[in-house]
Design an enzyme around this catalytic site. Sequence first.
Site, PDB file in Angstrom:
ATOM      1  N   LYS A 243      -2.049  -1.452  -3.977  1.00  0.00           N
ATOM      2  CA  LYS A 243      -2.914  -0.408  -4.092  1.00  0.00           C
ATOM      3  C   LYS A 243      -2.025   0.876  -4.052  1.00  0.00           C
ATOM      4  CE  LYS A 243      -6.140   1.660  -0.862  1.00  0.00           C
ATOM      5  NZ  LYS A 243      -6.631   1.323   0.460  1.00  0.00           N
TER       6      LYS A 243
ATOM      7  N   LYS B 258       1.031  -1.160  -0.130  1.00  0.00           N
ATOM      8  CA  LYS B 258       0.043  -0.124   0.036  1.00  0.00           C
ATOM      9  C   LYS B 258       0.974   1.181  -0.032  1.00  0.00           C
ATOM     10  CE  LYS B 258      -3.719   1.888   2.500  1.00  0.00           C
ATOM     11  NZ  LYS B 258      -4.639   1.924   3.769  1.00  0.00           N
TER      12      LYS B 258
HETATM   13  C1  PBG Z   1      -7.669   3.052   5.268  1.00  0.00           C
HETATM   14  C2  PBG Z   1      -7.974   3.180   3.911  1.00  0.00           C
HETATM   15  C3  PBG Z   1      -7.774   4.005   2.837  1.00  0.00           C
HETATM   16  C4  PBG Z   1      -8.038   3.495   1.646  1.00  0.00           C
HETATM   17  C5  PBG Z   1      -8.688   2.088   2.035  1.00  0.00           C
HETATM   18  N1  PBG Z   1      -8.371   1.655   3.372  1.00  0.00           N
HETATM   19  C6  PBG Z   1      -7.268   5.451   2.995  1.00  0.00           C
HETATM   20  C7  PBG Z   1      -5.744   5.553   3.354  1.00  0.00           C
HETATM   21  O1  PBG Z   1      -4.894   4.619   3.591  1.00  0.00           O
HETATM   22  O2  PBG Z   1      -5.543   6.582   3.634  1.00  0.00           O
HETATM   23  C8  PBG Z   1      -8.101   3.886   0.305  1.00  0.00           C
HETATM   24  C9  PBG Z   1      -9.209   3.522  -0.636  1.00  0.00           C
HETATM   25  C10 PBG Z   1      -9.317   4.550  -1.667  1.00  0.00           C
HETATM   26  O3  PBG Z   1      -8.590   5.409  -1.953  1.00  0.00           O
HETATM   27  O4  PBG Z   1     -10.323   4.203  -2.357  1.00  0.00           O
HETATM   28  N2  PBG Z   1      -6.340   2.796   5.801  1.00  0.00           N
END
Ligand code: PBG
Length: 334
Positions: free
Chosen positions: A251, A198
């Site tokens: 992601k 991520k």
């Molecule tokens: C929470 C989380 C996030 C997303 C999914 N789970 C945001 C972040 O980490 O700031 C992002 C999903 C998206 O942008 O569609 N940790």
Amino acid sequence: MNSNHDSFARHRRLRQSAPLRKLVRETTITTSDLMYPLFVVEGEGVYKEVSSMPGVFHVSLDHLDAELEKLRHLGVLSIMLFGVPEAKDSVGTEAYADGGIVQRAIKHIKAFDSNFVIAADTCLCQYTDHGHCGIVRDGVIENDESLELLAKTAVSQARAGADIIAPSNMMDGFVTAIRHALDEEGFSHVPIMSYAVKYASSFYGPFRDAAHSTPQFGDRKTYQMDPANRVEAIREMESDIEEGADFFIIKPALSYLDIIREANDRFPVPLVAYNVSGEYSMIKAASANGWIDEQAVVMEMLTSMKRAGASIIITYFAKDVATYLREENGGGAQ
Ligand code: PBG
């Protein structure tokens, strides 16, 4: 060269007609590849569009059935569940409360139709008043202390009936901590779909509006990955697999197709691409202005994710894509 043959390849032979092109097509999208993110909120009578994500709604439990009916009708049976709680505190209590919004939503969905596959996002950022994904002490995110609470969150989600635990917090050791806790509590059958990779991405902006999870100080760069790094992503994937992740998410997706390909070449597990909020909102905005053909661009984008090696795509476009596919097939189910 034989005179009956050309001295060059005729690639266009297989592109002559739509049916022929379809016959030789290497990558296709089907409705069952898609997972739909759903935002559940406290309160009653809420069905409110997220302003930065047209077509995406905050839904309270009393409005959930209509949404579930729509998804079932379209054949979208996999859901990624996000909770937007009313109360936040420094330790994210609502994330692991048995009566928390996600826990209640899971029970509700399972009672509505147990065929839905529910993945629960396991993170603290929507539930903490500082908006970080872990516990904060003196401005520092405390890794190991956070693990306990994340494990507690995962167990309460599994207890509520979640089919998949999807930890997105990016603390080190979260897969080990969650796997142990699940096994100890009798949930050894519940798989972990980790967010192994991520990135600290600006493409999450609209989601943070939707989930009310913008960090109140600093940013997420001490736990989410630097977008410039590829080798580090491999180390993240290796450790998650070693720790017991059953499959994992990369992601965002669109700017990280090379990482998806790399993962596909190295790890024999189903790969999940998260087509994130910014990727969604950019297309919606361009489409609203009449600058692009939305359906064509969406299908091209999702196809690129599968071609790169993802077998599952988490996408806010899931309902739209299911609708396109039904129309293409004359209205029949996929
Ligand atoms: C929470 C989380 C996030 C997303 C999914 N789970 C945001 C972040 O980490 O700031 C992002 C999903 C998206 O942008 O569609 N940790």
